[in-house]
Design a protein around this motif. Sequence first.
Motif, PDB file in Angstrom:
ATOM      1  N   ILE A 196       0.843  -1.208   0.000  1.00 41.62           N
ATOM      2  CA  ILE A 196       0.000   0.000   0.000  1.00 41.62           C
ATOM      3  C   ILE A 196       0.864   1.238   0.000  1.00 41.62           C
ATOM      4  CG2 ILE A 196      -1.679   1.327   1.376  1.00 41.62           C
ATOM      5  CD1 ILE A 196      -2.800  -1.357   2.366  1.00 41.62           C
ATOM      6  N   ARG A 197       1.981   1.201   0.741  1.00 40.78           N
ATOM      7  CA  ARG A 197       2.850   2.381   0.842  1.00 40.78           C
ATOM      8  C   ARG A 197       3.510   2.670  -0.500  1.00 40.78           C
ATOM      9  NH1 ARG A 197       2.966   7.105   2.636  1.00 40.78           N
ATOM     10  NH2 ARG A 197       5.028   7.886   3.247  1.00 40.78           N
ATOM     11  N   LYS A 198       3.869   1.602  -1.267  1.00 40.40           N
ATOM     12  CA  LYS A 198       4.452   1.794  -2.600  1.00 40.40           C
ATOM     13  C   LYS A 198       3.459   2.513  -3.509  1.00 40.40           C
ATOM     14  CE  LYS A 198       7.504  -2.245  -2.508  1.00 40.40           C
ATOM     15  NZ  LYS A 198       7.753  -3.597  -3.111  1.00 40.40           N
ATOM     16  N   LYS A 199       2.201   2.045  -3.442  1.00 43.59           N
ATOM     17  CA  LYS A 199       1.165   2.664  -4.257  1.00 43.59           C
ATOM     18  C   LYS A 199       0.994   4.133  -3.877  1.00 43.59           C
ATOM     19  CE  LYS A 199      -1.434  -1.596  -5.224  1.00 43.59           C
ATOM     20  NZ  LYS A 199      -2.717  -2.313  -5.048  1.00 43.59           N
ATOM     21  N   GLN A 200       1.103   4.462  -2.641  1.00 45.65           N
ATOM     22  CA  GLN A 200       0.996   5.871  -2.193  1.00 45.65           C
ATOM     23  C   GLN A 200       2.114   6.688  -2.839  1.00 45.65           C
ATOM     24  OE1 GLN A 200       1.124   5.393   2.077  1.00 45.65           O
ATOM     25  NE2 GLN A 200      -1.043   5.953   2.258  1.00 45.65           N
ATOM     26  N   LEU A 201       3.306   6.147  -2.860  1.00 48.19           N
ATOM     27  CA  LEU A 201       4.430   6.886  -3.435  1.00 48.19           C
ATOM     28  C   LEU A 201       4.232   7.105  -4.929  1.00 48.19           C
ATOM     29  CD1 LEU A 201       7.408   5.145  -1.593  1.00 48.19           C
ATOM     30  CD2 LEU A 201       6.498   7.428  -1.177  1.00 48.19           C
ATOM     31  N   ILE A 202       3.712   6.089  -5.628  1.00 43.45           N
ATOM     32  CA  ILE A 202       3.448   6.222  -7.056  1.00 43.45           C
ATOM     33  C   ILE A 202       2.393   7.293  -7.295  1.00 43.45           C
ATOM     34  CG2 ILE A 202       2.519   5.028  -9.088  1.00 43.45           C
ATOM     35  CD1 ILE A 202       3.772   2.449  -7.961  1.00 43.45           C
ATOM     36  N   GLY A 203       1.360   7.316  -6.388  1.00 38.13           N
ATOM     37  CA  GLY A 203       0.294   8.333  -6.520  1.00 38.13           C
ATOM     38  C   GLY A 203       0.861   9.727  -6.349  1.00 38.13           C
ATOM     39  N   ILE A 204       1.792   9.880  -5.446  1.00 37.72           N
ATOM     40  CA  ILE A 204       2.412  11.196  -5.199  1.00 37.72           C
ATOM     41  C   ILE A 204       3.197  11.625  -6.438  1.00 37.72           C
ATOM     42  CG2 ILE A 204       4.146  12.400  -3.807  1.00 37.72           C
ATOM     43  CD1 ILE A 204       3.270  10.614  -1.460  1.00 37.72           C
ATOM     44  N   LEU A 205       3.920  10.652  -7.114  1.00 32.86           N
ATOM     45  CA  LEU A 205       4.678  10.964  -8.331  1.00 32.86           C
ATOM     46  C   LEU A 205       3.737  11.292  -9.483  1.00 32.86           C
ATOM     47  CD1 LEU A 205       7.472   8.217  -8.136  1.00 32.86           C
ATOM     48  CD2 LEU A 205       7.749  10.678  -7.821  1.00 32.86           C
ATOM     49  N   PHE A 253      -2.121   5.279   5.324  1.00 31.57           N
ATOM     50  CA  PHE A 253      -0.915   4.799   6.020  1.00 31.57           C
ATOM     51  C   PHE A 253       0.217   5.777   5.829  1.00 31.57           C
ATOM     52  CE2 PHE A 253      -3.279   0.839   5.480  1.00 31.57           C
ATOM     53  CZ  PHE A 253      -3.162   0.300   6.758  1.00 31.57           C
ATOM     54  N   THR A 254       1.084   5.853   6.898  1.00 31.00           N
ATOM     55  CA  THR A 254       2.230   6.751   6.869  1.00 31.00           C
ATOM     56  C   THR A 254       3.489   5.953   7.105  1.00 31.00           C
ATOM     57  OG1 THR A 254       2.132   7.155   9.232  1.00 31.00           O
ATOM     58  CG2 THR A 254       0.820   8.613   7.839  1.00 31.00           C
ATOM     59  N   ASP A 255       4.620   6.655   6.982  1.00 32.23           N
ATOM     60  CA  ASP A 255       5.906   5.996   7.271  1.00 32.23           C
ATOM     61  C   ASP A 255       5.969   5.528   8.716  1.00 32.23           C
ATOM     62  OD1 ASP A 255       6.788   6.347   4.708  1.00 32.23           O
ATOM     63  OD2 ASP A 255       7.915   8.197   5.142  1.00 32.23           O
ATOM     64  N   ALA A 256       5.370   6.302   9.641  1.00 34.11           N
ATOM     65  CA  ALA A 256       5.365   5.915  11.054  1.00 34.11           C
ATOM     66  C   ALA A 256       4.619   4.615  11.254  1.00 34.11           C
ATOM     67  CB  ALA A 256       4.748   7.027  11.891  1.00 34.11           C
ATOM     68  N   ASP A 257       3.485   4.442  10.530  1.00 34.70           N
ATOM     69  CA  ASP A 257       2.727   3.197  10.666  1.00 34.70           C
ATOM     70  C   ASP A 257       3.563   2.032  10.160  1.00 34.70           C
ATOM     71  OD1 ASP A 257       0.600   4.577  11.702  1.00 34.70           O
ATOM     72  OD2 ASP A 257      -0.310   4.928   9.726  1.00 34.70           O
ATOM     73  N   LEU A 258       4.284   2.267   9.063  1.00 37.75           N
ATOM     74  CA  LEU A 258       5.117   1.215   8.504  1.00 37.75           C
ATOM     75  C   LEU A 258       6.223   0.805   9.490  1.00 37.75           C
ATOM     76  CD1 LEU A 258       5.907  -0.599   6.132  1.00 37.75           C
ATOM     77  CD2 LEU A 258       7.233   1.328   5.199  1.00 37.75           C
TER      78      LEU A 258
END
Length: 762
Positions: free
Chosen positions: A375-384, A416-421
Amino acid sequence: MKPEYLELCAWGPYKGRESIDFNRMGRSGLFLITGATGAGKTTVFDAVCFALYGCVSGGLRGLDSLRSGFADKNSRTYVKLIFSHKGKRYLVERSPRYDRPKLRGNGVTTESEKGTLSFMDGSSETLLAEGASAVTEQITELLGLRFSQFKQLSMLAQGEFSQFLTASSKERTQIFRNIFETRIYDSIQKYLSGRAKALSREIQECRLREEEAAARIRTEDEGFIKLLQAEKKDYERISHCLKEELEELERQKHKTAELAEKMGREREKCLSRLENAQERKNKEEEAGRLKKTIEILEEEAGRAGEKRSQIEKSRRALEIRPFNERLLSEKDRLNSTRKEIEKERQILTRRQETFLEALQKKKRLRDRLEEIRDIRKKQLIGILAEGLEEGMPCPVCGSERHPSPAYWKEQKDSGFTDADLKAMEKQAQTAESEEEEAHEAAALSKGTLERLEKQASDDEKEIFRLERIWKEKLEDAGFLGEEDYRASFLSRAEIERQEREIRKKEDELREKKTLFRRLRQEIDTGEKEDDSVLQEKSEKIQGEYDRLTREKEAIAVRLEAGKNSAEVLCAQRKKERGLLEAYGIAGDVERAVSGYNKKHLVFEQYVLSVYFEEILEAANKRFGRMSDGRYGFKRAEEAKDGRTKEGMELLVLDAYTGKARSVKTLSGGESFKAALSLALGMADVIQAYAGGIQVETLFIDEGFGSLDSESLDQAVNVLRSLAGGNRLVGIVSHVEELKERLERRIIIEKSNTGSTIRTSVI
């Protein structure tokens, strides 16, 4: 002692510092201290007395009231006196104990009593004493007078010198006793009286001892008994009869002692034979008892073999016991190992369950972690994707075409955030560590269980081997089995105890047999006598011996009592003769000093009457002059009460009537002149008996107000003659007529702020 200069400060009614220069009054003569009532005339007397002795002249004034009520807190209360004595000058200064206000703050502070005495040689001063008590002791030694004597000689205080005139005989005796210190004569009288009484008591004690000694005499002679029972005993005849009685008792004692000694020898012989007979009988009885004891011991010796066999079996059991203890120890160890195996199995089960739970938890957390990472990878792709533009290269792949950016933009808000990860990664890591620890604990427990099971197997094999060997040892030692072994086992201490008991019984049997043989030999070789016959004979001899012994003792008691009585009678009669001789002298002297004489006076009263006669003789010289020869003093020859034995009654002899009458019949003025004459006469006699002490100063306080003009002239003339030579006489009075007759005056002036002193010499 003659005062020269007196200084007061904050003293009585005087607020500040006041002074009197007595040198202005002259070296001798008469002067007046005058002033209003309460001005402080008598206080001058008090100051002189206090300076010298630390006491005041009046009986009603106390040392706690000397500080002036007018004084301020800065003023010090003191008295300073310069006086001359035997051609030398002295300075004495005293301060009484008093309370004053504190110089700072509230409250009061207490000043302690102080005093100094110095010798004055021109302008220099030498300290002789310091401290109130030390100054008083030095003054008393210097003047040779105590305070009471000084008052009698130099201070005729207000109202006091008239008390002696009207005092009772008993009171006058007490006054004379204090003045002339005649208690020693009373002590002599009491000693003589006590001595006579003591001698009388000793005489009575002697007679009592004689009576007691006679009462202790025991006799059978009728004539002697009558002599002892007589109401008035003749101790001379009693002593003679007692001597004869004692001689007869000595003869009886000697005769009885010889008979008792002879009977005693026969008694000893008979007792010896009786003792031998009884000893033989006792030996026969002892031999019988020994025989029975030997029979019992022989039976016990027969059973000793069986007991020794049992002891030997117990020794064999004791020898194989270590192997049995080893077998039992192995069995105990096997049981302990089995308990540990069961315990370790339970631990392994719990640890395996814990491992499975940790494994499942680790797997669950890992799956969740992979899900969050995706999920976190997908968030990063969405930001890009939000920053992509057509024709612009992608920062990841470099393509200028972007077919579906909208899909990826939706993924950036997944929650989700980096802290959650990071939190999830930490949980997954912890679960993995817990799974590893649980696996290691289960593996350790399994290893322990396998080791314990192997140890138990080895122990079972060893026990099997030892049980086979134990059976062989039981058979070799002669035991039928395990039960027979346990029944035979005894401790080493018990085995030794039973062996000692067997040996003791054997030794006892041998000893009893030896003793029995010796007793039989003594019985068979001894002389046989009837002990009952000997007993009867011994009792008869003993009875006669006891009778003679009692008779001898009774004679000895009578003889000892008689000797004691004779000794007491002789000593007490001799002592009584000496006491009677001493009492004849002491009794006569005691009666004489106790008042049984022609004058009916006790010893002290006789001495006091001599002083009294001399005082009256000296007083009559003044009383006759002050009364124009009408009056004179006389001591009553007979006391009012013959039982008192005092003889100090005072009468006044009236020349007009030629009769003597009571001093209480005098008028007020006559009483004053009589009292003054008596006081001056007493001072003369006291001075004469005071070791040659010279009284150079006399103060007279009040009493002149009761005199008429003529009597006043007579009193003043007598005092002037008294002041002749080198004596200074001061009168304290507020009588106006005295001011006209006396040129030298000390005037006390009274005011509402305190009194002041001034002198007037015309």
